[in-house]
Design a protein around this motif. Structure first.
Motif, PDB file in Angstrom:
ATOM      1  N   ASP A 136      57.859  16.851  44.222  1.00  0.00           N
ATOM      2  CA  ASP A 136      58.696  17.822  44.926  1.00  0.00           C
ATOM      3  C   ASP A 136      58.524  17.586  46.424  1.00  0.00           C
ATOM      4  O   ASP A 136      57.412  17.713  46.943  1.00  0.00           O
ATOM      5  CB  ASP A 136      58.257  19.242  44.558  1.00  0.00           C
ATOM      6  CG  ASP A 136      59.111  20.316  45.213  1.00  0.00           C
ATOM      7  OD1 ASP A 136      59.943  19.979  46.083  1.00  0.00           O
ATOM      8  OD2 ASP A 136      58.923  21.497  44.871  1.00  0.00           O
ATOM      9  N   ALA A 138      59.353  19.374  48.807  1.00  0.00           N
ATOM     10  CA  ALA A 138      59.091  20.627  49.517  1.00  0.00           C
ATOM     11  C   ALA A 138      58.216  21.526  48.645  1.00  0.00           C
ATOM     12  O   ALA A 138      58.638  22.587  48.189  1.00  0.00           O
ATOM     13  CB  ALA A 138      60.404  21.330  49.868  1.00  0.00           C
ATOM     14  N   PRO A 139      56.978  21.117  48.406  1.00  0.00           N
ATOM     15  CA  PRO A 139      56.122  21.857  47.470  1.00  0.00           C
ATOM     16  C   PRO A 139      55.687  23.205  48.037  1.00  0.00           C
ATOM     17  O   PRO A 139      55.543  23.370  49.252  1.00  0.00           O
ATOM     18  CB  PRO A 139      54.919  20.923  47.298  1.00  0.00           C
ATOM     19  CG  PRO A 139      54.854  20.163  48.578  1.00  0.00           C
ATOM     20  CD  PRO A 139      56.284  19.961  48.995  1.00  0.00           C
ATOM     21  N   THR A 140      55.459  24.141  47.145  1.00  0.00           N
ATOM     22  CA  THR A 140      55.040  25.481  47.561  1.00  0.00           C
ATOM     23  C   THR A 140      53.636  25.816  47.060  1.00  0.00           C
ATOM     24  O   THR A 140      53.074  26.833  47.472  1.00  0.00           O
ATOM     25  CB  THR A 140      56.014  26.542  47.032  1.00  0.00           C
ATOM     26  OG1 THR A 140      56.094  26.437  45.598  1.00  0.00           O
ATOM     27  CG2 THR A 140      57.404  26.346  47.624  1.00  0.00           C
ATOM     28  N   ASP A 141      53.060  24.992  46.191  1.00  0.00           N
ATOM     29  CA  ASP A 141      51.730  25.247  45.653  1.00  0.00           C
ATOM     30  C   ASP A 141      50.718  24.277  46.259  1.00  0.00           C
ATOM     31  O   ASP A 141      51.075  23.244  46.823  1.00  0.00           O
ATOM     32  CB  ASP A 141      51.725  25.125  44.135  1.00  0.00           C
ATOM     33  CG  ASP A 141      52.030  23.706  43.690  1.00  0.00           C
ATOM     34  OD1 ASP A 141      53.179  23.250  43.927  1.00  0.00           O
ATOM     35  OD2 ASP A 141      51.145  23.027  43.139  1.00  0.00           O
ATOM     36  N   ARG A 145      51.305  20.364  47.515  1.00  0.00           N
ATOM     37  CA  ARG A 145      51.185  20.020  48.937  1.00  0.00           C
ATOM     38  C   ARG A 145      50.167  18.899  49.135  1.00  0.00           C
ATOM     39  O   ARG A 145      50.359  17.997  49.956  1.00  0.00           O
ATOM     40  CB  ARG A 145      50.794  21.252  49.750  1.00  0.00           C
ATOM     41  CG  ARG A 145      51.924  22.262  49.909  1.00  0.00           C
ATOM     42  CD  ARG A 145      51.581  23.297  50.972  1.00  0.00           C
ATOM     43  NE  ARG A 145      50.449  24.117  50.571  1.00  0.00           N
ATOM     44  CZ  ARG A 145      50.554  25.261  49.898  1.00  0.00           C
ATOM     45  NH1 ARG A 145      51.742  25.710  49.551  1.00  0.00           N
ATOM     46  NH2 ARG A 145      49.475  25.956  49.582  1.00  0.00           N
ATOM     47  N   ASP A 148      51.808  15.703  47.938  1.00  0.00           N
ATOM     48  CA  ASP A 148      52.957  15.330  48.769  1.00  0.00           C
ATOM     49  C   ASP A 148      52.530  14.339  49.844  1.00  0.00           C
ATOM     50  O   ASP A 148      53.235  13.359  50.134  1.00  0.00           O
ATOM     51  CB  ASP A 148      53.564  16.578  49.412  1.00  0.00           C
ATOM     52  CG  ASP A 148      54.709  16.249  50.359  1.00  0.00           C
ATOM     53  OD1 ASP A 148      55.667  15.561  49.943  1.00  0.00           O
ATOM     54  OD2 ASP A 148      54.648  16.668  51.529  1.00  0.00           O
TER      55      ASP A 148
END
Length: 233
Positions: A136, A138-141, A145, A148
């Motif tokens: 992803d 644009a990771p949120t976890d 991240r 990434d």
């Protein structure tokens, strides 16, 4: 059925002769410039060469590992296998061998694997897993991240661009012969459908998807079962 052995060669020890043999085999399946191939080889630690009787190269897989905070990340590099030697789990056995090598050297902490994969590499690996996640951009976890940064470093070193959908523009294209070797039944498999949903132009765009997983007990057990099952064929 011809026996195949897996031989580990440190990438720093790759000479022009072996590099040329690996590239010639790979280029017949997925067209790629020799200098691009050389750059990729230099970015890895080890290549597992799949050899049939007489030393014929029938496939290979590049590997490297790196620290990731308190954890370790394994990067699966280029994977190529001649059509007549597919379905034996060579790449899965190769991956388990490199994981065990890494675990022996780093007995504590989590170990992840990340990969930028073609349709065929993705299907052959993820079908043997209990769980995995797509990359992803644009990771949120926290885990997303953390990984990434690994994907972006991989892309930067190899000169790949990541587009807004998270596709890696690797400029490696499938040959017509490779595509013709796989029929409608193959592309209807759940893993193939999942790949095509996220990368619908995979046949022509020269782009790969990224995915990652952790070597959890469930994944190690699933991979081990898959290797045993395939090697018994």
């Amino acid at each position: 059925m011809a026996k195949v052995r897996i031989r580990a060669v440190a990438c720093r020890d790759l000479d022009d002769e072996l590099l040329g043999r690996l590239h010639a085999m790979a280029n017949a399946l997925m067209a790629e410039d020799i200098e691009h191939f050389r750059l990729h080889a230099a970015s890895n630690d080890v290549v597992h060469v799949f050899e049939a009787a007489g030393g014929e190269v029938v496939g290979f897989q590049f590997w490297k590992s790196a620290p990731l905070g308190r954890s370790r990340v394994i990067v699966g590099g280029k994977l190529r296998v001649l059509p007549q030697f597919r379905g034996r789990g060579l790449h899965l056995e190769s991956g388990l061998r490199f994981y065990l090598r890494t675990r022996l050297r780093h007995p504590l902490g989590r170990i992840y694997r990340v990969s930028m994969a073609s349709m065929f590499g993705f299907v052959s690996i993820t079908e043997a897993l209990a769980e995995y996640r797509f990359y992803d951009p644009a990771p949120t976890d926290a885990e997303g991240r953390l990984l990434d940064g690994v994907f972006r470093e991989m892309a930067g070193y190899n000169g790949f661009r990541i587009d807004e959908d998270g596709l890696f523009e690797v400029d490696i294209h499938m040959t017509p012969q490779t595509l013709q070797a796989f029929g409608d039944v193959y592309f209807a498999r759940p893993a193939a459908v999942a790949y095509a949903t996220r990368n619908p132009e995979f046949r022509t765009n020269g782009s790969y998807l990224g995915f990652w997983f952790r070597f959890t007990p469930r994944n190690v057990a699933a991979l081990s079962r898959a290797v045993v099952r395939k090697r018994r064929r």
